[in-house]
Design a protein around this motif. Structure first.
Motif, mmCIF file in Angstrom:
data_model
loop_
_atom_site.group_PDB
_atom_site.id
_atom_site.type_symbol
_atom_site.label_atom_id
_atom_site.label_comp_id
_atom_site.label_asym_id
_atom_site.label_seq_id
_atom_site.Cartn_x
_atom_site.Cartn_y
_atom_site.Cartn_z
ATOM 1 N N ARG A 119 0.831 -1.208 0.000
ATOM 2 C CA ARG A 119 0.000 0.000 0.000
ATOM 3 C C ARG A 119 0.866 1.258 0.000
ATOM 4 O O ARG A 119 0.532 2.261 -0.653
ATOM 5 C CB ARG A 119 -0.922 -0.007 1.223
ATOM 6 N N ILE A 154 -2.520 9.580 2.613
ATOM 7 C CA ILE A 154 -3.541 8.871 1.828
ATOM 8 C C ILE A 154 -3.414 7.356 1.892
ATOM 9 O O ILE A 154 -4.291 6.648 1.413
ATOM 10 C CB ILE A 154 -3.513 9.316 0.346
ATOM 11 N N ASP A 157 -6.253 5.217 2.985
ATOM 12 C CA ASP A 157 -7.497 5.528 2.277
ATOM 13 C C ASP A 157 -8.497 6.221 3.201
ATOM 14 O O ASP A 157 -9.635 5.764 3.379
ATOM 15 C CB ASP A 157 -8.118 4.249 1.692
ATOM 16 N N ARG A 190 -11.229 12.637 -3.133
ATOM 17 C CA ARG A 190 -10.777 12.877 -1.762
ATOM 18 C C ARG A 190 -11.388 14.163 -1.201
ATOM 19 O O ARG A 190 -11.448 15.186 -1.884
ATOM 20 C CB ARG A 190 -9.263 13.017 -1.719
#
Length: 222
Positions: A119, A154, A157, A190
């Motif tokens: 990630r 980020i 998420d 976002r």
């Protein structure tokens, strides 16, 4: 997504009571990019700390998603900060002896995620630093360090990104590049709230909320 109702916050400084927030109410919808502006001492940072669940108001309600933050335990608030809110600071707040990849992995490692490395690599790709993953902060420019900070924000998420003077330590050109990155993130859905005293930075946002003496004195859509 965010609903603040009659937020009050006071501090005592040298025997004097300072009313940092004086009955702030506002709603921010999912997918918005909002600038919170105002002079020094207007209440911007106090409001940001409350929105980020780093502090709590003396009174009033703050609802994030569908949860009233005042009703949550300290453990649940820590989960919200780690998983639902991404923070970007003026001073980057990177650990100096860790690589960019390791810095971005941290929130996921704290959350016990087994896919932290993958990630983190994806997040660094998003911010354009796929070729700088193994570099430590001292080996990166100011703009690159802020991109690492954005990637860290980020990587989990989050439903909300809070940016506190994110271009304050950058030159104008680099600051514009970082704002273009925020705009790209916003265009991809976002929700971003940004504290700034720079009008040209606020002009990148869809909506501006101006504070003075702990109150909203102006709110307008671009």
């Amino acid at each position: 997504m965010i609903q603040a109702e009659s937020l009050f916050k006071t501090y005592t400084l040298g025997g004097e009571i300072i009313r940092a927030l004086d009955g702030i109410s506002m709603t921010i919808n999912s997918g918005e990019m909002v600038a919170i502006t105002g002079a020094s001492g207007s209440g911007k940072s106090t409001l940001m700390h409350i929105l980020g669940c780093l502090d709590q108001p003396d009174s009033g309600r703050y609802i994030l998603g569908e949860e009233d933050m005042a009703q949550l335990s300290q453990n649940r608030l820590a989960e919200v900060r780690n998983r639902q809110i991404g923070f970007v600071f003026q001073t980057f707040n990177l650990l100096p002896r860790m690589s960019a990849l390791e810095n971005v992995e941290l929130p996921l490692l704290y959350a016990g995620r087994k896919d932290a490395k993958e990630r983190a690599e994806e997040a660094l790709n998003v911010v354009g630093l796929s070729d700088r993953m193994r570099h430590e902060p001292s080996q990166l420019s100011g703009g690159q360090r802020q991109r690492v900070a954005v990637a860290r924000a980020i990587v989990s998420d989050p439903i909300l990104i809070l940016a506190d003077e994110p271009t304050g330590n950058l030159d104008t050109k680099t600051g514009d590049d970082i704002m273009a990155l925020f705009s790209d993130l916003n265009n991809n859905g976002r929700t971003i709230i940004m504290v700034t005293h720079e009008q040209y930075i606020a002009d990148h946002c869809q909506r501006q909320i101006c504070l003075k003496d702990g109150q909203i004195v102006e709110s307008h859509v671009k």
